[in-house]
Design a protein around this motif. Structure first.
Motif, PDB file in Angstrom:
ATOM      1  N   ASP A 158       0.817   4.230  -2.766  1.00 52.26           N
ATOM      2  CA  ASP A 158       0.627   5.617  -2.342  1.00 52.26           C
ATOM      3  C   ASP A 158       1.715   6.506  -2.929  1.00 52.26           C
ATOM      4  O   ASP A 158       1.444   7.632  -3.368  1.00 52.26           O
ATOM      5  CB  ASP A 158       0.650   5.677  -0.815  1.00 52.26           C
ATOM      6  CG  ASP A 158       0.061   6.966  -0.276  1.00 52.26           C
ATOM      7  OD1 ASP A 158      -1.143   7.203  -0.501  1.00 52.26           O
ATOM      8  OD2 ASP A 158       0.800   7.741   0.365  1.00 52.26           O
ATOM      9  N   ASP A 176      -3.873   6.674   6.568  1.00 51.71           N
ATOM     10  CA  ASP A 176      -2.608   5.965   6.402  1.00 51.71           C
ATOM     11  C   ASP A 176      -2.010   6.117   5.003  1.00 51.71           C
ATOM     12  O   ASP A 176      -0.784   6.161   4.853  1.00 51.71           O
ATOM     13  CB  ASP A 176      -2.803   4.479   6.704  1.00 51.71           C
ATOM     14  CG  ASP A 176      -3.298   4.230   8.121  1.00 51.71           C
ATOM     15  OD1 ASP A 176      -2.932   5.020   9.017  1.00 51.71           O
ATOM     16  OD2 ASP A 176      -4.052   3.253   8.332  1.00 51.71           O
ATOM     17  N   TYR A 177      -2.855   6.201   3.989  1.00 52.06           N
ATOM     18  CA  TYR A 177      -2.382   6.272   2.598  1.00 52.06           C
ATOM     19  C   TYR A 177      -3.273   7.255   1.823  1.00 52.06           C
ATOM     20  O   TYR A 177      -4.106   6.851   1.009  1.00 52.06           O
ATOM     21  CB  TYR A 177      -2.405   4.878   1.949  1.00 52.06           C
ATOM     22  CG  TYR A 177      -1.625   3.865   2.749  1.00 52.06           C
ATOM     23  CD1 TYR A 177      -0.232   3.852   2.720  1.00 52.06           C
ATOM     24  CD2 TYR A 177      -2.272   2.934   3.566  1.00 52.06           C
ATOM     25  CE1 TYR A 177       0.494   2.934   3.475  1.00 52.06           C
ATOM     26  CE2 TYR A 177      -1.566   2.019   4.325  1.00 52.06           C
ATOM     27  CZ  TYR A 177      -0.182   2.029   4.274  1.00 52.06           C
ATOM     28  OH  TYR A 177       0.533   1.131   5.026  1.00 52.06           O
ATOM     29  N   LEU A 188      -7.560   4.054   5.296  1.00 56.88           N
ATOM     30  CA  LEU A 188      -6.815   4.510   4.131  1.00 56.88           C
ATOM     31  C   LEU A 188      -6.683   6.025   4.054  1.00 56.88           C
ATOM     32  O   LEU A 188      -5.637   6.540   3.647  1.00 56.88           O
ATOM     33  CB  LEU A 188      -7.461   3.971   2.855  1.00 56.88           C
ATOM     34  CG  LEU A 188      -7.342   2.455   2.641  1.00 56.88           C
ATOM     35  CD1 LEU A 188      -8.074   2.047   1.368  1.00 56.88           C
ATOM     36  CD2 LEU A 188      -5.883   2.026   2.576  1.00 56.88           C
ATOM     37  N   ARG A 217      -2.977   9.461  -0.649  1.00 55.80           N
ATOM     38  CA  ARG A 217      -2.997   9.560  -2.116  1.00 55.80           C
ATOM     39  C   ARG A 217      -3.714   8.351  -2.722  1.00 55.80           C
ATOM     40  O   ARG A 217      -4.502   8.495  -3.672  1.00 55.80           O
ATOM     41  CB  ARG A 217      -1.574   9.688  -2.656  1.00 55.80           C
ATOM     42  CG  ARG A 217      -0.927  11.045  -2.336  1.00 55.80           C
ATOM     43  CD  ARG A 217       0.458  11.145  -2.924  1.00 55.80           C
ATOM     44  NE  ARG A 217       1.412  10.287  -2.226  1.00 55.80           N
ATOM     45  CZ  ARG A 217       2.250  10.703  -1.277  1.00 55.80           C
ATOM     46  NH1 ARG A 217       2.271  11.990  -0.946  1.00 55.80           N
ATOM     47  NH2 ARG A 217       3.095   9.869  -0.700  1.00 55.80           N
ATOM     48  N   LEU A 218      -3.453   7.186  -2.176  1.00 58.28           N
ATOM     49  CA  LEU A 218      -4.170   5.993  -2.627  1.00 58.28           C
ATOM     50  C   LEU A 218      -5.656   6.125  -2.337  1.00 58.28           C
ATOM     51  O   LEU A 218      -6.500   5.797  -3.179  1.00 58.28           O
ATOM     52  CB  LEU A 218      -3.599   4.754  -1.931  1.00 58.28           C
ATOM     53  CG  LEU A 218      -4.344   3.435  -2.175  1.00 58.28           C
ATOM     54  CD1 LEU A 218      -4.385   3.086  -3.652  1.00 58.28           C
ATOM     55  CD2 LEU A 218      -3.706   2.307  -1.364  1.00 58.28           C
ATOM     56  N   HIS A 219      -5.987   6.651  -1.170  1.00 59.29           N
ATOM     57  CA  HIS A 219      -7.392   6.836  -0.805  1.00 59.29           C
ATOM     58  C   HIS A 219      -8.079   7.784  -1.782  1.00 59.29           C
ATOM     59  O   HIS A 219      -9.213   7.520  -2.229  1.00 59.29           O
ATOM     60  CB  HIS A 219      -7.490   7.391   0.617  1.00 59.29           C
ATOM     61  CG  HIS A 219      -8.890   7.688   1.052  1.00 59.29           C
ATOM     62  ND1 HIS A 219      -9.415   8.965   1.024  1.00 59.29           N
ATOM     63  CD2 HIS A 219      -9.884   6.880   1.487  1.00 59.29           C
ATOM     64  CE1 HIS A 219     -10.658   8.924   1.446  1.00 59.29           C
ATOM     65  NE2 HIS A 219     -10.974   7.678   1.734  1.00 59.29           N
ATOM     66  N   LEU A 257       0.823  -1.205   0.000  1.00 60.54           N
ATOM     67  CA  LEU A 257       0.000   0.000   0.000  1.00 60.54           C
ATOM     68  C   LEU A 257       0.862   1.262   0.000  1.00 60.54           C
ATOM     69  O   LEU A 257       0.524   2.250  -0.655  1.00 60.54           O
ATOM     70  CB  LEU A 257      -0.938  -0.015   1.202  1.00 60.54           C
ATOM     71  CG  LEU A 257      -2.008  -1.113   1.193  1.00 60.54           C
ATOM     72  CD1 LEU A 257      -2.716  -1.179   2.539  1.00 60.54           C
ATOM     73  CD2 LEU A 257      -3.012  -0.890   0.066  1.00 60.54           C
ATOM     74  N   ALA A 258       1.972   1.227   0.729  1.00 66.79           N
ATOM     75  CA  ALA A 258       2.887   2.375   0.746  1.00 66.79           C
ATOM     76  C   ALA A 258       3.483   2.604  -0.638  1.00 66.79           C
ATOM     77  O   ALA A 258       3.652   3.751  -1.071  1.00 66.79           O
ATOM     78  CB  ALA A 258       3.991   2.147   1.774  1.00 66.79           C
TER      79      ALA A 258
END
Length: 232
Positions: free
Chosen positions: A143, A182-183, A179, A185-187, A139-140
């Motif tokens: 992101d 924690d993340y 999300l 841009r992905l979210h 996930l990182a």
């Protein structure tokens, strides 16, 4: 008859293949597979009994997410869901799909195993921790990738984005991450996809809610209805 996608519930990775078929905008049908109680006869189409699988017009069945997604994209390259094989763009798409499958999808396996373990069992927390640690790395990476681009591959949506939205949701389904915190841009990328008509359609299909296709979905069919289409 049109191609038929066997999709799995609950919350299977085949979600992305439904999205991709909607984006393709060609006629298709769906066959619902309960992954906890697989219907009699499904093994005749796909011996592994996994989903997704795509029953082709020839009567042959194509299994595995990456193969199904590449096949969908190749049905009309003008839709720009994929790229011509042998091009640098195809290689980049193939790499992105491989990462999503071998790294992100696989990372959640221990957490899914924990989901099936009774509360209080000593291995439950161990499996959840293993799944969380594994998924955090993938996930990182995503992101970071999305820090300087609007889509996973190239300058438009592809089957990689369709696949991503179907599996990244497991991070919160399994209550491993928040999300947005924690993340981010992905979210944000996932939120953009969640607003897409095809993604809204795929959620409604999984949840068995009434919904209008933005593509060319024809109907659901059962395994029994499809048996005469098996290739000789």
């Amino acid at each position: 008859m049109e191609p038929v996608l066997f999709y799995g519930v609950p919350h299977g990775c085949s979600f992305g293949s439904i999205v991709a078929l909607e984006w393709l905008n060609q006629p298709y049908r769906l066959c619902r597979i309960d992954m906890l109680d697989k219907p009699k006869g499904y093994s005749r189409f796909n011996p592994s009994q996994q989903t997704p699988a795509l029953l082709l017009e020839s009567g042959e069945t194509l299994g595995e997410s990456l193969a199904v997604l590449h096949h969908i994209a190749a049905r009309d390259l003008d839709r720009k869901l994929g790229f011509a094989q042998g091009t640098p763009d195809f290689d980049r798409l193939n790499r992105a799909l491989a990462f999503l499958h071998t790294e992100l999808h696989a990372a959640f396996s221990p957490a899914w195993a924990a989901f099936k373990v009774a509360d209080g069992a000593p291995e439950k927390d161990m499996l959840r921790t293993m799944g969380r640690n594994n998924a955090a790395h993938s996930l990182a990476h995503l992101d970071a990738v999305l820090a300087d681009r609007d889509w996973l591959v190239g300058n438009h949506r592809t089957v990689a984005d369709a696949y991503l939205v179907g599996i990244a949701r497991w991070a919160e389904d399994l209550r491993l991450f928040e999300l947005a915190r924690d993340y981010p841009r992905l979210h944000a990328h996932l939120q953009k996809l969640e607003a897409d008509e095809a993604v809204i359609f795929a959620h409604a299909i999984e949840d068995e809610r009434p919904v209008k296709s933005s593509g060319r979905f024809q109907s659901h069919v059962t395994v029994e209805e499809l048996l005469p289409r098996l290739a000789a």
